[in-house]
Write a protein that holds these residues in place. Structure first.
Motif, PDB file in Angstrom:
ATOM      1  N   PRO A 215       0.790  -1.071   0.094  1.00 60.43           N
ATOM      2  CA  PRO A 215      -0.053   0.130   0.129  1.00 60.43           C
ATOM      3  C   PRO A 215       0.818   1.202   0.087  1.00 60.43           C
ATOM      4  N   ALA A 216       1.930   1.234   0.752  1.00 56.36           N
ATOM      5  CA  ALA A 216       2.880   2.271   0.682  1.00 56.36           C
ATOM      6  C   ALA A 216       3.422   2.698  -0.867  1.00 56.36           C
ATOM      7  N   ALA A 217       3.816   1.676  -1.561  1.00 50.04           N
ATOM      8  CA  ALA A 217       4.240   1.867  -2.847  1.00 50.04           C
ATOM      9  C   ALA A 217       3.178   2.392  -3.610  1.00 50.04           C
ATOM     10  N   ILE A 218       2.161   1.870  -3.588  1.00 51.85           N
ATOM     11  CA  ILE A 218       0.908   2.685  -4.317  1.00 51.85           C
ATOM     12  C   ILE A 218       0.443   3.997  -3.997  1.00 51.85           C
TER      13      ILE A 218
ATOM     14  N   ALA B 192       1.006   9.958  -5.452  1.00 54.05           N
ATOM     15  CA  ALA B 192       1.475  10.958  -5.043  1.00 54.05           C
ATOM     16  C   ALA B 192       2.395  11.393  -6.511  1.00 54.05           C
ATOM     17  N   ALA B 193       3.175  10.532  -6.968  1.00 56.53           N
ATOM     18  CA  ALA B 193       3.713  10.998  -7.863  1.00 56.53           C
ATOM     19  C   ALA B 193       3.218  11.328  -9.270  1.00 56.53           C
TER      20      ALA B 193
ATOM     21  N   ILE C  70       2.994  15.007 -11.163  1.00 53.26           N
ATOM     22  CA  ILE C  70       3.272  15.016 -12.511  1.00 53.26           C
ATOM     23  C   ILE C  70       2.117  15.503 -13.431  1.00 53.26           C
ATOM     24  N   ARG C  71       0.691  15.377 -13.240  1.00 52.20           N
ATOM     25  CA  ARG C  71      -0.464  15.912 -13.636  1.00 52.20           C
ATOM     26  C   ARG C  71      -0.415  17.440 -13.384  1.00 52.20           C
ATOM     27  N   GLY C  72      -0.043  17.804 -12.281  1.00 54.19           N
ATOM     28  CA  GLY C  72      -0.059  19.157 -11.938  1.00 54.19           C
ATOM     29  C   GLY C  72       0.955  19.890 -12.574  1.00 54.19           C
TER      30      GLY C  72
END
Length: 173
Positions: free
Chosen positions: A66-69, A74-75, A79-81
């Motif tokens: 879950p931490a990796a997801i 977040a990444a 990137i979208r922002g």
């Protein structure tokens, strides 16, 4: 991942759904293929090749942490922002230089501030561009602290001189 793939049963194709699948394929037009619109095949494929999604989910349970997801989410949001604020060229420049989702968030705030000029700023300063704001803040804070220290030192010196000047007069009186 390897364990989940090796122990997964082979998909079972039912031959009763193949006639519907072939008629759906023959019903596709060139425009559908050109637009990559395969929605006509959806029901026929599900009937010809039934997939037990709950079994697949159980098979791969625990493969992704879950931490990796959360980091991936977040990444991608950062990137979208960046893409919305500064464009796709800036996204590629950021991806070249960012090492973590935290750095991506910092690049995102940089992109909000600089807009279309973000790619140029990153090309000029590299990864240091995200630390440039902190550096400027630290320089301004150091200047303000130095001014406050000088003001305090002057205040102390003036106060001391005034007290020293009154000292001889107070003994005579």
């Amino acid at each position: 991942m390897k364990k989940g793939l090796t122990t997964m049963p082979a998909p079972k194709v039912t031959f009763s759904g193949l006639p519907r699948l072939t008629s759906a394929v023959s019903g596709l037009t060139v425009d559908d293929v050109r637009k990559l619109d395969f929605s006509k095949l959806d029901g026929a494929v599900k009937e010809a090749w039934p997939v037990d999604t709950s079994a697949i989910r159980r098979q791969f349970h625990g493969v992704l942490r879950p931490a990796a997801i959360a980091e991936l989410r977040a990444a991608t949001s950062s990137i979208r922002g960046i893409q919305k604020s500064a464009g796709i060229r800036s996204v590629f420049k950021v991806i070249e230089r960012a090492d973590s989702p935290a750095e991506l968030r910092r690049f995102e705030s940089l992109a909000k501030g600089f807009g279309d000029r973000t790619a140029g700023v990153i090309r000029l300063f590299g990864k240091g561009a995200i630390w440039l704001g902190d550096l400027i803040l630290e320089i301004v804070a150091a200047i303000l602290i130095a001014i406050a220290w000088c003001f305090g030192a002057a205040w102390t010196a003036i106060s001391f001189l005034l007290k020293v000047r009154r000292l001889p007069w107070s003994r005579l009186v």
